[in-house]
Design a protein around this motif. Structure first.
Motif, mmCIF file in Angstrom:
data_model
loop_
_atom_site.group_PDB
_atom_site.id
_atom_site.type_symbol
_atom_site.label_atom_id
_atom_site.label_comp_id
_atom_site.label_asym_id
_atom_site.label_seq_id
_atom_site.Cartn_x
_atom_site.Cartn_y
_atom_site.Cartn_z
ATOM 1 N N CYS A 1 0.844 -1.188 0.000
ATOM 2 C CA CYS A 1 0.000 0.000 0.000
ATOM 3 C C CYS A 1 0.884 1.246 0.000
ATOM 4 O O CYS A 1 1.941 1.275 0.634
ATOM 5 C CB CYS A 1 -0.978 0.020 1.166
ATOM 6 S SG CYS A 1 -0.279 0.192 2.807
ATOM 7 N N ALA A 2 0.444 2.230 -0.750
ATOM 8 C CA ALA A 2 1.184 3.483 -0.866
ATOM 9 C C ALA A 2 0.198 4.604 -1.174
ATOM 10 O O ALA A 2 -0.845 4.369 -1.795
ATOM 11 C CB ALA A 2 2.235 3.386 -1.960
ATOM 12 N N ALA A 3 0.546 5.809 -0.778
ATOM 13 C CA ALA A 3 -0.300 6.955 -1.054
ATOM 14 C C ALA A 3 -0.244 7.297 -2.543
ATOM 15 O O ALA A 3 0.784 7.099 -3.196
ATOM 16 C CB ALA A 3 0.132 8.162 -0.220
ATOM 17 N N SER A 4 -1.350 7.818 -3.063
ATOM 18 C CA SER A 4 -1.426 8.134 -4.486
ATOM 19 C C SER A 4 -0.606 9.367 -4.843
ATOM 20 O O SER A 4 -0.351 9.618 -6.021
ATOM 21 C CB SER A 4 -2.892 8.343 -4.887
ATOM 22 O OG SER A 4 -3.500 9.337 -4.079
ATOM 23 N N ARG A 5 -0.214 10.143 -3.844
ATOM 24 C CA ARG A 5 0.720 11.248 -4.074
ATOM 25 C C ARG A 5 1.521 11.441 -2.798
ATOM 26 O O ARG A 5 1.186 10.873 -1.757
ATOM 27 C CB ARG A 5 0.000 12.546 -4.469
ATOM 28 C CG ARG A 5 -1.003 13.070 -3.470
ATOM 29 C CD ARG A 5 -1.590 14.400 -3.931
ATOM 30 N NE ARG A 5 -2.671 14.875 -3.084
ATOM 31 C CZ ARG A 5 -2.487 15.559 -1.967
ATOM 32 N NH1 ARG A 5 -1.265 15.830 -1.547
ATOM 33 N NH2 ARG A 5 -3.530 15.974 -1.270
ATOM 34 N N ASP A 6 2.575 12.209 -2.860
ATOM 35 C CA ASP A 6 3.477 12.374 -1.726
ATOM 36 C C ASP A 6 2.818 13.191 -0.627
ATOM 37 O O ASP A 6 2.537 14.381 -0.813
ATOM 38 C CB ASP A 6 4.771 13.041 -2.179
ATOM 39 C CG ASP A 6 5.803 13.115 -1.055
ATOM 40 O OD1 ASP A 6 6.821 13.804 -1.228
ATOM 41 O OD2 ASP A 6 5.584 12.493 0.008
ATOM 42 N N ILE A 7 2.580 12.526 0.508
ATOM 43 C CA ILE A 7 2.021 13.223 1.663
ATOM 44 C C ILE A 7 2.893 12.994 2.891
ATOM 45 O O ILE A 7 2.459 13.149 4.019
ATOM 46 C CB ILE A 7 0.565 12.783 1.964
ATOM 47 C CG1 ILE A 7 0.482 11.257 2.139
ATOM 48 C CG2 ILE A 7 -0.382 13.280 0.895
ATOM 49 C CD1 ILE A 7 -0.860 10.797 2.650
ATOM 50 N N GLY A 8 4.142 12.594 2.657
ATOM 51 C CA GLY A 8 5.059 12.383 3.757
ATOM 52 C C GLY A 8 5.463 10.927 3.878
ATOM 53 O O GLY A 8 5.294 10.136 2.948
ATOM 54 N N SER A 9 5.983 10.591 5.042
ATOM 55 C CA SER A 9 6.493 9.246 5.289
ATOM 56 C C SER A 9 5.526 8.452 6.163
ATOM 57 O O SER A 9 4.810 9.019 6.985
ATOM 58 C CB SER A 9 7.845 9.330 6.005
ATOM 59 O OG SER A 9 8.768 10.051 5.225
ATOM 60 N N ILE A 10 5.544 7.155 5.969
ATOM 61 C CA ILE A 10 4.709 6.286 6.798
ATOM 62 C C ILE A 10 5.265 6.286 8.215
ATOM 63 O O ILE A 10 6.402 5.882 8.456
ATOM 64 C CB ILE A 10 4.671 4.862 6.238
ATOM 65 C CG1 ILE A 10 3.944 4.840 4.894
ATOM 66 C CG2 ILE A 10 3.970 3.931 7.224
ATOM 67 C CD1 ILE A 10 3.963 3.489 4.197
#
Length: 125
Positions: free
Chosen positions: A22-31
């Motif tokens: 799973c990954a964000a669809s755009r850069d919103i920072g780090s997990i």
């Protein structure tokens, strides 16, 4: 609107392996922290595995020794490696991740918690 995009589910024979991502669809920072949940037909959603910011992990008793939760070194993608799969692992699997992003030079952060849309895993011969 940012989404948490999941991939990697499908049909597998008993004893087989799958890796969910799973990954964000755009850069919103780090997990910062991540959890994988599953919901079998007619059952409550349950926590399968979790990974905290300090890399501590917890697993449901039913998956200990078979599943491994992780994230990549860039902390952009989370994973659930599933091995020795059993028919009772059949469920829709959901990723939940908290992202953090530094927003100024003082180190202030903003957080965003996202749920994935779910990906079905079917273990059957």
């Amino acid at each position: 609107q940012v989404q948490l995009v999941q991939s990697g589910g499908g049909l597998v024979h008993p004893g087989g392996s799958l890796r969910l991502s799973c990954a964000a669809s755009r850069d919103i920072g780090s997990i910062h922290a991540i959890g994988w949940y599953r919901q079998a037909l007619g059952k409550e959603r349950e926590l399968v595995a979790s990974l905290t910011a300090d890399a501590s992990t917890t697993y449901a008793d039913s998956v200990k020794g078979r599943f491994t939760i992780s994230r990549d070194s860039a902390r952009k993608t989370g994973y659930l490696q599933m091995t020795s799969l059993k028919p009772e692992d059949t469920a829709v699997y959901y990723c939940n991740a908290e992202f953090r992003k530094v927003v100024n030079v003082e180190g202030a952060t903003v957080s965003k918690n996202l749920w994935g849309e779910g990906t079905p895993v079917t273990v059957s011969s």
